[in-house]
Enzyme design. Structure first.
Site, PDB file in Angstrom:
ATOM      1  N   ASN A 137     -34.766  61.847  39.709  1.00 14.96           N
ATOM      2  CA  ASN A 137     -34.690  62.226  38.294  1.00 14.96           C
ATOM      3  C   ASN A 137     -35.653  61.432  37.423  1.00 14.96           C
ATOM      4  OD1 ASN A 137     -32.716  64.400  38.262  1.00 14.96           O
ATOM      5  ND2 ASN A 137     -31.269  62.856  38.990  1.00 14.96           N
ATOM      6  N   HIS A 172     -20.442  57.109  39.223  1.00 16.10           N
ATOM      7  CA  HIS A 172     -21.819  57.435  39.606  1.00 16.10           C
ATOM      8  C   HIS A 172     -22.778  56.560  38.786  1.00 16.10           C
ATOM      9  CE1 HIS A 172     -25.285  59.403  41.021  1.00 16.10           C
ATOM     10  NE2 HIS A 172     -24.940  60.671  40.916  1.00 16.10           N
ATOM     11  N   GLY A 173     -23.268  55.528  39.446  1.00 14.89           N
ATOM     12  CA  GLY A 173     -24.198  54.622  38.766  1.00 14.89           C
ATOM     13  C   GLY A 173     -25.611  54.737  39.309  1.00 14.89           C
ATOM     14  N   PRO A 212     -21.025  62.619  47.933  1.00 16.12           N
ATOM     15  CA  PRO A 212     -20.953  63.571  46.813  1.00 16.12           C
ATOM     16  C   PRO A 212     -22.123  64.546  46.890  1.00 16.12           C
ATOM     17  CG  PRO A 212     -21.575  61.363  46.055  1.00 16.12           C
ATOM     18  CD  PRO A 212     -21.270  61.249  47.503  1.00 16.12           C
ATOM     19  N   GLY A 255     -24.478  63.428  53.714  1.00 21.09           N
ATOM     20  CA  GLY A 255     -24.527  64.479  52.701  1.00 21.09           C
ATOM     21  C   GLY A 255     -24.851  65.822  53.295  1.00 21.09           C
ATOM     22  N   THR A 292     -23.542  67.915  44.772  1.00 18.89           N
ATOM     23  CA  THR A 292     -23.469  68.940  43.722  1.00 18.89           C
ATOM     24  C   THR A 292     -23.759  70.305  44.347  1.00 18.89           C
ATOM     25  OG1 THR A 292     -24.005  67.469  41.907  1.00 18.89           O
ATOM     26  CG2 THR A 292     -24.601  69.767  41.636  1.00 18.89           C
ATOM     27  N   TYR A 342     -29.203  58.758  36.448  1.00 16.71           N
ATOM     28  CA  TYR A 342     -28.283  59.250  35.410  1.00 16.71           C
ATOM     29  C   TYR A 342     -27.956  58.136  34.419  1.00 16.71           C
ATOM     30  CZ  TYR A 342     -28.192  63.349  38.342  1.00 16.71           C
ATOM     31  OH  TYR A 342     -28.585  64.449  39.062  1.00 16.71           O
ATOM     32  N   ASN A 361     -29.065  57.426  40.914  1.00 18.67           N
ATOM     33  CA  ASN A 361     -29.913  58.630  40.846  1.00 18.67           C
ATOM     34  C   ASN A 361     -30.440  58.980  39.462  1.00 18.67           C
ATOM     35  OD1 ASN A 361     -29.463  58.708  43.534  1.00 18.67           O
ATOM     36  ND2 ASN A 361     -28.090  60.481  43.513  1.00 18.67           N
TER      37      ASN A 361
HETATM   38  C1  LIG Z   1     -25.275  64.629  41.193  1.00 20.74           C
HETATM   39  C2  LIG Z   1     -26.472  64.719  41.735  1.00 20.74           C
HETATM   40  C3  LIG Z   1     -27.112  63.473  42.233  1.00 20.74           C
HETATM   41  O1  LIG Z   1     -26.431  62.444  42.366  1.00 20.74           O
HETATM   42  O2  LIG Z   1     -28.326  63.505  42.499  1.00 20.74           O
HETATM   43  C4  LIG Z   1     -27.207  66.015  41.845  1.00 20.74           C
HETATM   44  C5  LIG Z   1     -27.191  66.907  40.776  1.00 20.74           C
HETATM   45  C6  LIG Z   1     -27.871  68.118  40.895  1.00 20.74           C
HETATM   46  C7  LIG Z   1     -28.537  68.439  42.068  1.00 20.74           C
HETATM   47  C8  LIG Z   1     -28.543  67.532  43.122  1.00 20.74           C
HETATM   48  C9  LIG Z   1     -27.875  66.307  43.017  1.00 20.74           C
END
Ligand SMILES: C=C(C(=O)O)c1ccccc1
Length: 374
Positions: A238, A178-179, A23, A325, A25, A183, A181
């Site tokens: 993040n 999506h579990g 995936p 990726g 973005t 989030y 990074n």
């Molecule tokens: C969905 C993302 C992830 O899984 O880190 C993402 C979102 C914004 C920029 C880069 C990556």
């Protein structure tokens, strides 16, 4: 033992090779709608003979509160669902397969991106320090979130369930939750963020509850064989601080997932898009093999895999598939380049998150580059 170029069965998904597109973005979905430029981009990478045997889509928000950046797509309205159909049809016309990554950003958002300018939601009120989001008013530091109330959690689970139903209606071959990074679901998993005292906080069992309830709901809705998950045990992405016992937490989660018989579990090894070994940052080495043994199902690895690393890990039985990726950004025919050991074109970092074809659909294949060179 099989090679990277041999077929593999991941749940209900029959793949021609073990080369998967991660995936990514790309922020090319104004109005949260998939569009023709995205159709071109995914189709360019969808032929299993030259590209990916499976594409995992860019992260797609499951509800308005799940949005953290402008121009990322949704799957929570009929219009958003319909907008994906040309993309999945184009992938299938290439003989490819594509699953939708279902996303809720939680605290990685800003009031400007939230319904009614409200605070983003999370497991707690802890801000993702220093994390920037992309709003229509430019880059903004993530806002302080509010903790989800326990009575709001069934609504979050229902949003994932509905988005999974919408993904199948849109022609996707399945979904990946999506579990990872940092989030929402990881904000509940890690005790460095989750300080709740209710049934969704405290013990490992409680902190894993939301993720497991989401996985059970999605698998119940569309079938476990079309349901996958991404986890990132030790990523700091993040501003997600390490859990106090990542090995115990993620091995527990893997064991709880085992009875579901999911299509696959994809694991980000190390720091997402960064170092695989974090020992110089004081992070204990993570035993991915122990986590895999607890899961017991199809295992996909990710993060910085070179061609040789990918060949070696599959040949050694260390993974059933490898997700790539950034190489897929600049090499639409990555599968061919890996098979032929052809040069891998580098990405232009400055065009990853633009809003047009530049650095998106304009990277040439080997044949196109050869024609241009004449
Ligand atoms: C969905 C993302 C992830 O899984 O880190 C993402 C979102 C914004 C920029 C880069 C990556």
């Amino acid at each position: 033992m099989p090679t990277l170029f041999d077929p593999v069965q991941l749940g209900d998904l029959s793949l021609a090779t073990r080369i998967v597109m991660s995936p990514l973005t790309r922020t090319r979905a104004p109005g949260e709608l998939a569009n023709d430029l995205m159709r071109q981009y995914y189709a360019q990478r969808a032929n299993p003979a030259t590209g990916a045997a499976l594409i995992i889509s860019e992260a797609i928000q499951v509800c308005p509160e799940g949005r953290g950046y402008i121009d990322t797509p949704g799957l929570y309205t009929p219009e958003q669902t319909a907008a994906w159909r040309p993309v999945t049809d184009a992938v299938h016309a290439q003989g490819g397969k594509i699953i939708a990554q279902l996303w809720h950003v939680g605290r990685i958002s800003h009031n400007l991106l939230q319904p009614g300018g409200a605070a983003p939601v999370s497991s707690s009120d802890k801000t993702a320090e220093g994390v920037k989001t992309r709003t229509h008013e430019g880059a903004k530091l993530a806002s302080q979130p509010r903790p989800l109330r326990a009575d709001e959690i069934p609504g979050v689970i229902a949003a994932y369930r509905q988005a999974a139903r919408n993904a199948i209606a849109a022609g996707f071959d399945g979904v990946q939750v999506h579990g990872a990074n940092g989030y929402l679901l990881e904000q509940f998993l890690r005790d460095s963020i989750n300080d709740r005292s209710d049934a969704y906080g405290g013990s490992i069992e409680n902190r894993a509850r939301l993720l497991l309830e989401v996985m059970r709901a999605v698998a119940d809705e569309i079938g476990a064989g079309r349901t996958a998950l991404r986890l990132s045990p030790i990523t700091p992405a993040n501003a997600a601080p390490q859990d106090s016992d990542a090995q115990a937490l993620y091995t527990y989660v893997a064991a709880q997932l085992a009875p579901l018989k999911l299509a696959f579990l994809e694991v980000v090894e190390g720091s997402t898009g960064g170092p695989r070994d974090l020992s110089d940052q004081g992070v204990k080495p993570f035993d991915y093999a122990a986590m895999r043994a607890a899961f017991g199902g199809p295992w996909m690895v990710n993060n910085g895999y070179t061609r040789q690393m990918a060949l070696d890990v599959v040949a050694a039985g260390g993974a059933d598939a490898v997700a790539f990726g950034r190489p897929f950004i600049s090499n639409p025919d990555l599968g061919r380049r890996l098979r032929e050991n052809a040069p891998i074109a580098p990405i232009n970092p400055g065009t990853v998150y633009l809003s047009d074809a530049t650095g998106y659909t304009d990277y040439p294949t080997l044949d196109e580059a050869a024609a241009l060179a004449k």
